[in-house]
Design a protein around this motif. Structure first.
Motif, PDB file in Angstrom:
ATOM      1  N   ALA A 159       0.846  -1.198   0.000  1.00 41.09           N
ATOM      2  CA  ALA A 159       0.000   0.000   0.000  1.00 41.09           C
ATOM      3  C   ALA A 159       0.878   1.243   0.000  1.00 41.09           C
ATOM      4  O   ALA A 159       1.756   1.384   0.855  1.00 41.09           O
ATOM      5  CB  ALA A 159      -0.920  -0.006   1.224  1.00 41.09           C
ATOM      6  N   TYR A 160       0.610   2.144  -0.949  1.00 37.57           N
ATOM      7  CA  TYR A 160       1.396   3.372  -1.073  1.00 37.57           C
ATOM      8  C   TYR A 160       0.568   4.577  -0.646  1.00 37.57           C
ATOM      9  O   TYR A 160      -0.555   4.770  -1.128  1.00 37.57           O
ATOM     10  CB  TYR A 160       1.858   3.568  -2.514  1.00 37.57           C
ATOM     11  N   PRO A 161       1.104   5.417   0.251  1.00 38.23           N
ATOM     12  CA  PRO A 161       0.397   6.644   0.616  1.00 38.23           C
ATOM     13  C   PRO A 161       0.445   7.636  -0.544  1.00 38.23           C
ATOM     14  O   PRO A 161       1.506   7.871  -1.132  1.00 38.23           O
ATOM     15  CB  PRO A 161       1.179   7.159   1.829  1.00 38.23           C
ATOM     16  N   VAL A 162      -0.713   8.218  -0.861  1.00 35.42           N
ATOM     17  CA  VAL A 162      -0.782   9.145  -1.991  1.00 35.42           C
ATOM     18  C   VAL A 162      -1.418  10.484  -1.626  1.00 35.42           C
ATOM     19  O   VAL A 162      -1.474  11.382  -2.468  1.00 35.42           O
ATOM     20  CB  VAL A 162      -1.550   8.517  -3.174  1.00 35.42           C
ATOM     21  N   PHE A 163      -1.872  10.622  -0.381  1.00 36.62           N
ATOM     22  CA  PHE A 163      -2.512  11.881   0.020  1.00 36.62           C
ATOM     23  C   PHE A 163      -2.576  11.920   1.535  1.00 36.62           C
ATOM     24  O   PHE A 163      -2.808  10.900   2.188  1.00 36.62           O
ATOM     25  CB  PHE A 163      -3.930  11.967  -0.557  1.00 36.62           C
ATOM     26  N   HIS A 164      -2.391  13.123   2.098  1.00 41.30           N
ATOM     27  CA  HIS A 164      -2.524  13.316   3.541  1.00 41.30           C
ATOM     28  C   HIS A 164      -3.141  14.684   3.781  1.00 41.30           C
ATOM     29  O   HIS A 164      -2.755  15.671   3.143  1.00 41.30           O
ATOM     30  CB  HIS A 164      -1.160  13.231   4.234  1.00 41.30           C
ATOM     31  N   SER A 165      -4.113  14.737   4.698  1.00 39.12           N
ATOM     32  CA  SER A 165      -4.792  16.010   4.966  1.00 39.12           C
ATOM     33  C   SER A 165      -5.328  16.011   6.392  1.00 39.12           C
ATOM     34  O   SER A 165      -5.749  14.964   6.906  1.00 39.12           O
ATOM     35  CB  SER A 165      -5.948  16.222   3.988  1.00 39.12           C
ATOM     36  N   PRO A 166      -5.372  17.175   7.041  1.00 40.07           N
ATOM     37  CA  PRO A 166      -6.020  17.275   8.346  1.00 40.07           C
ATOM     38  C   PRO A 166      -7.540  17.324   8.239  1.00 40.07           C
ATOM     39  O   PRO A 166      -8.228  17.241   9.251  1.00 40.07           O
ATOM     40  CB  PRO A 166      -5.480  18.595   8.909  1.00 40.07           C
ATOM     41  N   ASP A 167      -8.053  17.435   7.022  1.00 41.30           N
ATOM     42  CA  ASP A 167      -9.497  17.556   6.789  1.00 41.30           C
ATOM     43  C   ASP A 167     -10.073  16.197   6.410  1.00 41.30           C
ATOM     44  O   ASP A 167      -9.829  15.696   5.301  1.00 41.30           O
ATOM     45  CB  ASP A 167      -9.738  18.562   5.665  1.00 41.30           C
ATOM     46  N   PRO A 168     -10.851  15.556   7.296  1.00 37.59           N
ATOM     47  CA  PRO A 168     -11.370  14.217   6.979  1.00 37.59           C
ATOM     48  C   PRO A 168     -12.346  14.209   5.814  1.00 37.59           C
ATOM     49  O   PRO A 168     -12.421  13.235   5.066  1.00 37.59           O
ATOM     50  CB  PRO A 168     -12.048  13.783   8.285  1.00 37.59           C
ATOM     51  N   TRP A 184       0.451   6.036 -12.750  1.00 40.34           N
ATOM     52  CA  TRP A 184      -0.851   5.930 -13.413  1.00 40.34           C
ATOM     53  C   TRP A 184      -2.019   6.085 -12.453  1.00 40.34           C
ATOM     54  O   TRP A 184      -2.817   6.993 -12.594  1.00 40.34           O
ATOM     55  CB  TRP A 184      -0.975   4.623 -14.196  1.00 40.34           C
ATOM     56  N   LEU A 185      -2.124   5.237 -11.446  1.00 39.61           N
ATOM     57  CA  LEU A 185      -3.310   5.266 -10.585  1.00 39.61           C
ATOM     58  C   LEU A 185      -3.447   6.599  -9.864  1.00 39.61           C
ATOM     59  O   LEU A 185      -4.449   7.303  -9.999  1.00 39.61           O
ATOM     60  CB  LEU A 185      -3.269   4.109  -9.590  1.00 39.61           C
ATOM     61  N   ALA A 186      -2.444   6.968  -9.079  1.00 40.85           N
ATOM     62  CA  ALA A 186      -2.529   8.223  -8.334  1.00 40.85           C
ATOM     63  C   ALA A 186      -2.601   9.423  -9.269  1.00 40.85           C
ATOM     64  O   ALA A 186      -3.355  10.374  -9.037  1.00 40.85           O
ATOM     65  CB  ALA A 186      -1.337   8.347  -7.388  1.00 40.85           C
ATOM     66  N   GLU A 187      -1.833   9.376 -10.331  1.00 38.54           N
ATOM     67  CA  GLU A 187      -1.759  10.515 -11.246  1.00 38.54           C
ATOM     68  C   GLU A 187      -3.088  10.834 -11.902  1.00 38.54           C
ATOM     69  O   GLU A 187      -3.370  11.993 -12.241  1.00 38.54           O
ATOM     70  CB  GLU A 187      -0.709  10.221 -12.313  1.00 38.54           C
ATOM     71  N   GLN A 188      -3.935   9.833 -12.081  1.00 39.89           N
ATOM     72  CA  GLN A 188      -5.216  10.049 -12.747  1.00 39.89           C
ATOM     73  C   GLN A 188      -6.130  10.998 -11.980  1.00 39.89           C
ATOM     74  O   GLN A 188      -7.025  11.616 -12.563  1.00 39.89           O
ATOM     75  CB  GLN A 188      -5.942   8.715 -12.970  1.00 39.89           C
ATOM     76  N   VAL A 189      -5.929  11.121 -10.686  1.00 40.82           N
ATOM     77  CA  VAL A 189      -6.756  12.028  -9.887  1.00 40.82           C
ATOM     78  C   VAL A 189      -5.897  13.148  -9.279  1.00 40.82           C
ATOM     79  O   VAL A 189      -6.260  13.757  -8.277  1.00 40.82           O
ATOM     80  CB  VAL A 189      -7.530  11.278  -8.782  1.00 40.82           C
ATOM     81  N   GLY A 190      -4.751  13.405  -9.883  1.00 37.08           N
ATOM     82  CA  GLY A 190      -3.912  14.509  -9.463  1.00 37.08           C
ATOM     83  C   GLY A 190      -3.098  14.255  -8.212  1.00 37.08           C
ATOM     84  O   GLY A 190      -2.672  15.205  -7.539  1.00 37.08           O
ATOM     85  N   LEU A 191      -2.841  12.987  -7.876  1.00 39.84           N
ATOM     86  CA  LEU A 191      -2.081  12.648  -6.681  1.00 39.84           C
ATOM     87  C   LEU A 191      -0.742  12.033  -7.069  1.00 39.84           C
ATOM     88  O   LEU A 191      -0.482  11.778  -8.241  1.00 39.84           O
ATOM     89  CB  LEU A 191      -2.882  11.666  -5.801  1.00 39.84           C
ATOM     90  N   THR A 192       0.067  11.773  -6.081  1.00 44.47           N
ATOM     91  CA  THR A 192       1.349  11.127  -6.305  1.00 44.47           C
ATOM     92  C   THR A 192       1.753  10.368  -5.050  1.00 44.47           C
ATOM     93  O   THR A 192       1.279  10.679  -3.941  1.00 44.47           O
ATOM     94  CB  THR A 192       2.434  12.156  -6.671  1.00 44.47           C
ATOM     95  N   VAL A 193       2.592   9.377  -5.180  1.00 50.70           N
ATOM     96  CA  VAL A 193       3.084   8.628  -4.025  1.00 50.70           C
ATOM     97  C   VAL A 193       3.922   9.564  -3.154  1.00 50.70           C
ATOM     98  O   VAL A 193       4.809  10.260  -3.644  1.00 50.70           O
ATOM     99  CB  VAL A 193       3.908   7.411  -4.475  1.00 50.70           C
ATOM    100  N   ILE A 194       3.616   9.598  -1.852  1.00 49.36           N
ATOM    101  CA  ILE A 194       4.275  10.548  -0.946  1.00 49.36           C
ATOM    102  C   ILE A 194       5.092   9.862   0.149  1.00 49.36           C
ATOM    103  O   ILE A 194       5.590  10.525   1.059  1.00 49.36           O
ATOM    104  CB  ILE A 194       3.246  11.483  -0.293  1.00 49.36           C
TER     105      ILE A 194
END
Length: 213
Positions: free
Chosen positions: A6-15, A197-207
């Motif tokens: 499992a790769y983290p692709v997004f983190h936010s304080p806003d649930p 590919w997967l993360a990039e399709q929704v504007g994300l990236t592995v972090i």
């Protein structure tokens, strides 16, 4: 037999934002069989009551049973029923019943997508937990040379933690994209698929690095 990573692709304080982004990623692989499961460690009596009596009463709640508290001579009927697992209506009403029983484990499996996620996110408070969408089908990505897959295609939203083991409480929420683990000479060959590919399709990236259970 194969394992996932499992790769983290997004983190936010806003649930709410984290839930919205996780849903966008999940939709890439959603199919007719896709469903959602919930897990949590509810760390206060108020959170247990809020989830059990108001928000998610259909889930299963189980209090902690310290190792060796009951031996084989104590029949199940003589033990607190909710240590085995009860629905919300079966939770104790006496606050003293929770002494030594926290955190309370919560589980709700294989529900329809979009049926429980909002209520769970609103009710979990500071407790740790996750929303997991499973039975997805990741599509082919021929432009980067990858075939799709379904066996390990999942999206996980971690709430108030950044690890799958819940061992690192956090002041935010993390999305994981899960793919099949293919390790060749210490290198994960599916990481580019998750990243490019997967993360990039929704504007994300592995972090961050991949996580195993």
């Amino acid at each position: 037999m194969s394992n996932d990573i499992a790769y983290p692709v997004f983190h936010s304080p806003d649930p709410v934002l984290a839930l919205s982004m996780a849903r966008r990623l999940m939709e890439l692989g959603r199919c007719e069989y896709t469903n959602v499961s919930l897990y949590a460690e509810l760390r206060s009596v108020d959170e247990v009551r809020r989830g059990g009596a108001k928000e998610l009463p259909e889930g299963w709640f189980r209090g902690q049973e310290p190792y060796g508290e009951f031996d084989d001579r104590v029949p199940f009927k003589d033990r607190p029923e909710w240590l085995v697992g009860v629905r919300g209506a079966g939770l104790p009403t006496d606050p003293m019943a929770y002494a030594g029983r926290l955190p309370v484990d919560y589980e709700l499996l294989n529900h329809a997508v979009a049926s429980v996620e909002d209520a769970f996110t609103a009710s979990i408070g500071p407790s740790v937990g996750e929303i997991n969408w499973q039975d997805l089908f990741w599509p082919d990505a021929p432009e980067v040379g990858f075939h799709g897959e379904s066996k390990h295609a999942e999206v996980t939203l971690l709430l108030n933690t950044s690890t799958r083991e819940y061992d690192e409480p956090a002041d935010g929420h993390t999305i994981l994209v899960r793919v099949r683990s293919v390790n060749v000479d210490g290198r994960q060959m599916r990481e580019p698929y998750a990243h490019w590919w997967l993360a990039e399709q929704v504007g994300l990236t592995v972090i961050g690095p991949g996580q195993r259970c």
